[in-house]
Structures are given as structure tokens and as C-alpha cells.
Write a protein that holds these residues in place. Structure first.
Motif, PDB file in Angstrom:
ATOM      1  N   ARG A 138       5.916  -3.485  11.245  1.00 39.91           N
ATOM      2  CA  ARG A 138       7.065  -4.175  11.823  1.00 39.91           C
ATOM      3  C   ARG A 138       6.991  -4.195  13.351  1.00 39.91           C
ATOM      4  O   ARG A 138       7.477  -5.125  13.998  1.00 39.91           O
ATOM      5  CB  ARG A 138       8.363  -3.497  11.389  1.00 39.91           C
ATOM      6  N   LEU A 139       6.370  -3.172  13.918  1.00 37.63           N
ATOM      7  CA  LEU A 139       6.277  -3.075  15.370  1.00 37.63           C
ATOM      8  C   LEU A 139       5.196  -3.985  15.944  1.00 37.63           C
ATOM      9  O   LEU A 139       5.290  -4.417  17.105  1.00 37.63           O
ATOM     10  CB  LEU A 139       5.988  -1.622  15.764  1.00 37.63           C
ATOM     11  N   ALA A 140       4.190  -4.281  15.159  1.00 33.60           N
ATOM     12  CA  ALA A 140       3.001  -4.996  15.646  1.00 33.60           C
ATOM     13  C   ALA A 140       3.312  -6.264  16.447  1.00 33.60           C
ATOM     14  O   ALA A 140       2.715  -6.491  17.511  1.00 33.60           O
ATOM     15  CB  ALA A 140       2.073  -5.315  14.475  1.00 33.60           C
ATOM     16  N   PRO A 141       4.234  -7.141  15.987  1.00 28.51           N
ATOM     17  CA  PRO A 141       4.479  -8.388  16.743  1.00 28.51           C
ATOM     18  C   PRO A 141       5.001  -8.189  18.157  1.00 28.51           C
ATOM     19  O   PRO A 141       4.862  -9.088  18.997  1.00 28.51           O
ATOM     20  CB  PRO A 141       5.510  -9.124  15.872  1.00 28.51           C
ATOM     21  N   VAL A 142       5.602  -7.034  18.460  1.00 32.74           N
ATOM     22  CA  VAL A 142       6.198  -6.832  19.789  1.00 32.74           C
ATOM     23  C   VAL A 142       5.589  -5.649  20.531  1.00 32.74           C
ATOM     24  O   VAL A 142       6.027  -5.326  21.635  1.00 32.74           O
ATOM     25  CB  VAL A 142       7.725  -6.623  19.672  1.00 32.74           C
ATOM     26  N   GLN A 143       4.601  -5.005  19.941  1.00 32.11           N
ATOM     27  CA  GLN A 143       4.068  -3.781  20.539  1.00 32.11           C
ATOM     28  C   GLN A 143       3.526  -4.002  21.942  1.00 32.11           C
ATOM     29  O   GLN A 143       3.722  -3.167  22.836  1.00 32.11           O
ATOM     30  CB  GLN A 143       2.969  -3.191  19.648  1.00 32.11           C
ATOM     31  N   LYS A 190       9.016   7.108  25.310  1.00 33.13           N
ATOM     32  CA  LYS A 190       7.658   7.058  25.848  1.00 33.13           C
ATOM     33  C   LYS A 190       6.611   7.128  24.744  1.00 33.13           C
ATOM     34  O   LYS A 190       5.485   6.651  24.923  1.00 33.13           O
ATOM     35  CB  LYS A 190       7.446   8.210  26.835  1.00 33.13           C
ATOM     36  N   VAL A 191       6.986   7.749  23.625  1.00 35.58           N
ATOM     37  CA  VAL A 191       6.069   7.901  22.493  1.00 35.58           C
ATOM     38  C   VAL A 191       6.834   7.589  21.217  1.00 35.58           C
ATOM     39  O   VAL A 191       8.031   7.878  21.111  1.00 35.58           O
ATOM     40  CB  VAL A 191       5.488   9.337  22.422  1.00 35.58           C
ATOM     41  N   LEU A 192       6.128   6.984  20.263  1.00 37.25           N
ATOM     42  CA  LEU A 192       6.713   6.683  18.960  1.00 37.25           C
ATOM     43  C   LEU A 192       5.801   7.210  17.860  1.00 37.25           C
ATOM     44  O   LEU A 192       4.611   6.896  17.818  1.00 37.25           O
ATOM     45  CB  LEU A 192       6.889   5.175  18.774  1.00 37.25           C
ATOM     46  N   PHE A 193       6.359   8.037  16.963  1.00 42.83           N
ATOM     47  CA  PHE A 193       5.676   8.456  15.746  1.00 42.83           C
ATOM     48  C   PHE A 193       6.169   7.530  14.627  1.00 42.83           C
ATOM     49  O   PHE A 193       7.370   7.467  14.351  1.00 42.83           O
ATOM     50  CB  PHE A 193       6.004   9.907  15.392  1.00 42.83           C
ATOM     51  N   ALA A 194       5.257   6.827  13.962  1.00 38.74           N
ATOM     52  CA  ALA A 194       5.663   5.849  12.957  1.00 38.74           C
ATOM     53  C   ALA A 194       4.680   5.815  11.797  1.00 38.74           C
ATOM     54  O   ALA A 194       3.467   6.012  11.983  1.00 38.74           O
ATOM     55  CB  ALA A 194       5.774   4.452  13.591  1.00 38.74           C
ATOM     56  N   ASP A 195       5.199   5.554  10.585  1.00 37.48           N
ATOM     57  CA  ASP A 195       4.335   5.389   9.420  1.00 37.48           C
ATOM     58  C   ASP A 195       3.888   3.934   9.323  1.00 37.48           C
ATOM     59  O   ASP A 195       4.222   3.100  10.172  1.00 37.48           O
ATOM     60  CB  ASP A 195       5.045   5.869   8.146  1.00 37.48           C
ATOM     61  N   GLN A 196       3.129   3.622   8.265  1.00 32.04           N
ATOM     62  CA  GLN A 196       2.500   2.308   8.187  1.00 32.04           C
ATOM     63  C   GLN A 196       3.504   1.168   8.150  1.00 32.04           C
ATOM     64  O   GLN A 196       3.314   0.143   8.818  1.00 32.04           O
ATOM     65  CB  GLN A 196       1.604   2.241   6.943  1.00 32.04           C
ATOM     66  N   LYS A 232       4.554  -5.875  24.185  1.00 32.32           N
ATOM     67  CA  LYS A 232       5.626  -6.055  25.177  1.00 32.32           C
ATOM     68  C   LYS A 232       6.280  -4.737  25.568  1.00 32.32           C
ATOM     69  O   LYS A 232       7.063  -4.697  26.519  1.00 32.32           O
ATOM     70  CB  LYS A 232       6.705  -7.001  24.627  1.00 32.32           C
ATOM     71  N   LEU A 233       5.977  -3.677  24.824  1.00 29.81           N
ATOM     72  CA  LEU A 233       6.662  -2.405  25.023  1.00 29.81           C
ATOM     73  C   LEU A 233       5.776  -1.401  25.746  1.00 29.81           C
ATOM     74  O   LEU A 233       4.570  -1.338  25.505  1.00 29.81           O
ATOM     75  CB  LEU A 233       7.099  -1.823  23.675  1.00 29.81           C
TER      76      LEU A 233
END
Length: 398
Positions: free
Chosen positions: A260-265, A249-255, A267-268
Motif C-alpha cells: 500500500r505504501l509503494a505508490p507514495v514511498q 523517521k522510520v516505518l516497520f511494516a509487513d508485506q 514522496k516520503l
């Protein structure tokens, strides 16, 4: 070990030899026979005879050795013999016969005469009733299993080890055990109040070995949620799969992970929190630093995990397909830590030092493995709490 067995006609010991010596000699010869049997089976030697001959010989050796009062470790040898020999018995009936003979030999072995090694004796003493590492009958996922009677949850581990000693070191940053707990308490409150995280919800962490990795992990598991330790080397498609598969439900991520997540964010269905961001953030991404700046110092929320609640999901490498998420409960993780502690106590007793000395200086470890792996998160990070060990992290684990 390469062992040459004496001829059967050679006297192995005199009639005046002690019973202990006789048993030791018989034990080593029995291990030799079992070793040769296993080598023969695994090497497919042509002269070892039929599977039936090997089964009969192995079971005879097992039965005789156990009836003569071998040490308890030989029980495990007996089980191995069953597995070795059953490889050559293709019918289930044959395997059942072998297994039943092994079980009978264990059942009728004279347990009162069985010798115990110093290690086994130390184990029995340290796990006896009333001891810290006392073992009790329990169940894990519905299966009977001995468990540590006094075992606690990860939250209890974090809270009981609060101190002013340094815990996390990264570049010129220093965080004590107390500071780490306070920051984890703030993050735990944010997860409940802002992101509506409840017990059993999945919260993912994907970043370098930053101090925030540890703080987020502590917060997630302390409020009864499940920490999804994502492989920081995953690319876009792999991150998408991991977040979807785990139901985070939540993702903690660095830059780097954010990029890398941006292209599919879009959709999630996952809320994203940036850690040590280096670029302007989009509308759907919150900043952990900004959130913490607005969050006052507080206690850990009163949302406690139970010992059998799920605590972590660690993913396999996925070398033959999609990675598989391996779920562990608080009992699973803490049992690993306690078993390592118990092994250390046994080793100290065998070395003649039942009370291990505490060094005058604080022990430190260089974190040379990723925290998303069990080695980094359990063998290094979680194992550092009780001994108050300092962890020095690098930008690139190496």
C-alpha cells in the motif's frame, strides 16, 4: 433505579434509629431528588419551573446534603448538578452564581462528619504515604494533578518483568518475556546505530498482530523514541497522511502495508524496514530479519526515557475528517496501568482477599483486537507484563 419517594409527611425512621441508618435513608432520598431533577432538566418537562427555580432547588439539595455529612461521592454529584442546571442558564453570570454556590457548599461541608464507603476507605489505605500506590502532588503538562509517587517508565516495566515464562504465541512460534526483551534490545540498537534515532524521534509501526509489533514497540519506547501505532487498515492515502503528520523517521511494516505504501514511498522522507516480507524488496527497503541476523545479542542501549517524555501516538478513526494523533507520555500510559492495578487491589480487599491468590497455571489471553488500538496495546499487551500473562495472537484478529 426506579425509586418512589415516600410522602414528606411519612416518618422515615424512629427517633431510636442509629445515626448510620438515618444518614443512609437521607442519602438515598437525596439521590432520588437529584435524579428527578436531572431527569426533569434533560427531558424538558414543562412543569419543572423556570431555570432559576431548578437552580435554586438543586443547589439547596446539594448544600443541605453536604452539610449533613454525605459520603465524598456526593461531591461529584454536586459537580454534575452544576453541569445539568447550567444547561438552562444561558448567561455566563448565571452559571458563575450556580458554580459559586456549589463551591461554597463543598467548602463549608463538615468533612470530619462525612461517611466513607468501604471502597473509598480501601483507596485511601492503598494510596497512603509509604504504600506502593502512594499518591503525591504533581503536575501533568503544567497542570496540578495527583500522580503515583513510585511510577516508572515503560522501559522499566519491560526490563523488570524479564523471565523465562512464555509471553507471545503466534502459530507454532513461542517467545518468552526474556526473548522478547533481547529481541527488542537488538532492534533498539539498530534504530540508534543504523537509523540515527534519538529521544523524541517518531518511529511508526504498521502490521498485523505479529510478535514483531510488540518487539518494535518495546524497542522504540525503551530508547526514548515515540511509537506511532498506525492503523493497519489504512489505505495508501491514509498511510501517507499518517507518516507525514506524525513526522515518522522510520516505518516497520509487513508485506500488505509495504504494497500500500509503494505508490507514495518516493514522496516520503521515511526509512522503511520490512517485517515478514513475502516479495523481493526494493533498494530503499531494509529487511528486519536480515538486519537482526547481522546484529549480535546486546543490552538495551543507554538511551533512557524520562517519565514525562512522550511515548506513543495513537490515531483516531478520522470519521469526520483526517485522523488526529493523540500523544501520550510514559506517565500517561503507566498511570493507566497502575490505576487498573489499584482498582484490582481495591476489589480484592472488598472481597475479603487482600492478597489475591496467584493461580497455579499461567494465565493466557487471546488477542482479539488490533495492537494499534489502546485496548490491544495497553489493556491487553502492556497489562500482561506484571502478571506474566501469555498472549496468543492470530493472523486476523477477530
Amino acid at each position: 433505579l426506579m425509586i418512589r419517594r415516600p410522602p414528606r409527611s411519612t416518618p422515615l425512621y424512629s427517633s431510636a434509629a442509629s445515626d448510620v441508618y438515618k444518614r443512609q435513608v437521607t442519602y438515598y432520598l437525596w439521590v432520588y431528588d437529584i435524579t428527578q431533577t436531572s431527569f426533569a432538566i434533560n427531558s424538558n418537562w414543562p412543569n419543572v419551573g423556570t431555570p432559576t427555580t431548578i437552580n435554586t432547588s438543586a443547589i439547596s439539595i446539594t448544600t443541605n446534603a453536604l452539610n449533613m455529612g454525605r459520603i465524598p461521592a456526593l461531591i461529584e454529584f454536586a459537580k454534575l448538578v452544576y453541569h445539568w442546571t447550567s444547561k438552562l442558564v444561558h448567561r455566563s453570570l448565571g452559571r458563575a452564581v450556580v458554580y459559586s454556590r456549589v463551591i461554597k457548599s463543598l467548602k463549608y461541608a463538615n468533612q470530619d462528619d462525612i461517611m466513607t464507603t468501604p471502597r473509598e476507605q480501601a483507596f485511601q489505605e492503598l494510596t497512603a504515604p509509604g504504600m506502593h500506590y502512594e499518591l503525591a502532588h504533581g503536575s501533568v503538562y503544567g497542570r496540578p494533578c495527583p500522580v503515583f509517587k513510585n511510577i516508572t517508565t515503560l522501559r522499566d516495566l519491560f526490563e523488570s518483568t524479564r523471565s523465562d515464562r512464555e509471553f507471545l504465541v503466534y502459530d507454532d512460534e513461542r517467545y518468552t518475556f526474556e526473548h522478547t526483551w533481547q529481541r527488542a534490545s537488538q532492534i533498539g540498537s539498530l534504530l540508534i546505530e543504523r537509523f540515527d534515532i534519538r529521544k523524541g524521534d517518531r518511529v511508526a509501526v504498521s502490521m498485523r498482530n505479529f510478535p514483531e509489533w510488540v518487539m518494535c514497540f518495546n524497542a522504540i519506547t525503551s530508547i526514548g523514541a515515540v511509537a506511532v501505532a498506525m492503523n493497519s487498515l489504512w489505505l495508501t492515502e491514509e498511510m501517507e497522511y499518517g507518516l507525514t503528520d506524525s513526522g515518522a523517521k522510520v516505518l516497520f511494516a509487513d508485506q500488505e502495508r509495504l504494497d500500500r505504501l509503494a505508490p507514495v514511498q518516493n514522496k516520503l522522507d521515511v526509512q522503511v524496514v520490512a517485517v515478514r516480507e513475502q516479495k523481493p524488496l526494493g533498494e530503499k527497503v531494509a529487511s528486519l530479519a536480515a538486519l537482526l541476523a547481522e546484529q549480535p545479542i546486546c543490552d538495551m542501549p543507554e538511551q533512557h526515557p524520562d517519565i514525562n517524555d512522550r511515548a506513543t501516538i495513537l490515531y483516531t478513526s478520522g470519521s469526520t475528517g483526517h485522523p488526529k494523533g493523540a500523544v501520550s507520555s510514559h506517565l500517561n500510559v503507566m498511570s493507566a496501568l497502575w490505576s487498573w492495578e489499584l482498582d484490582g487491589q481495591i476489589g480484592a480487599r472488598l472481597a475479603g482477599n487482600p492478597t489475591p491468590q496467584i493461580p497455579n497455571h499461567q494465565v493466557a489471553v487471546l488477542l482479539g483486537v488490533p495492537l494499534f488500538h489502546a485496548t490491544g496495546s495497553q489493556a491487553v499487551m502492556l497489562s500482561s507484563y506484571k502478571p506474566q500473562r501469555k498472549i496468543v495472537s492470530m493472523y486476523k484478529w477477530d
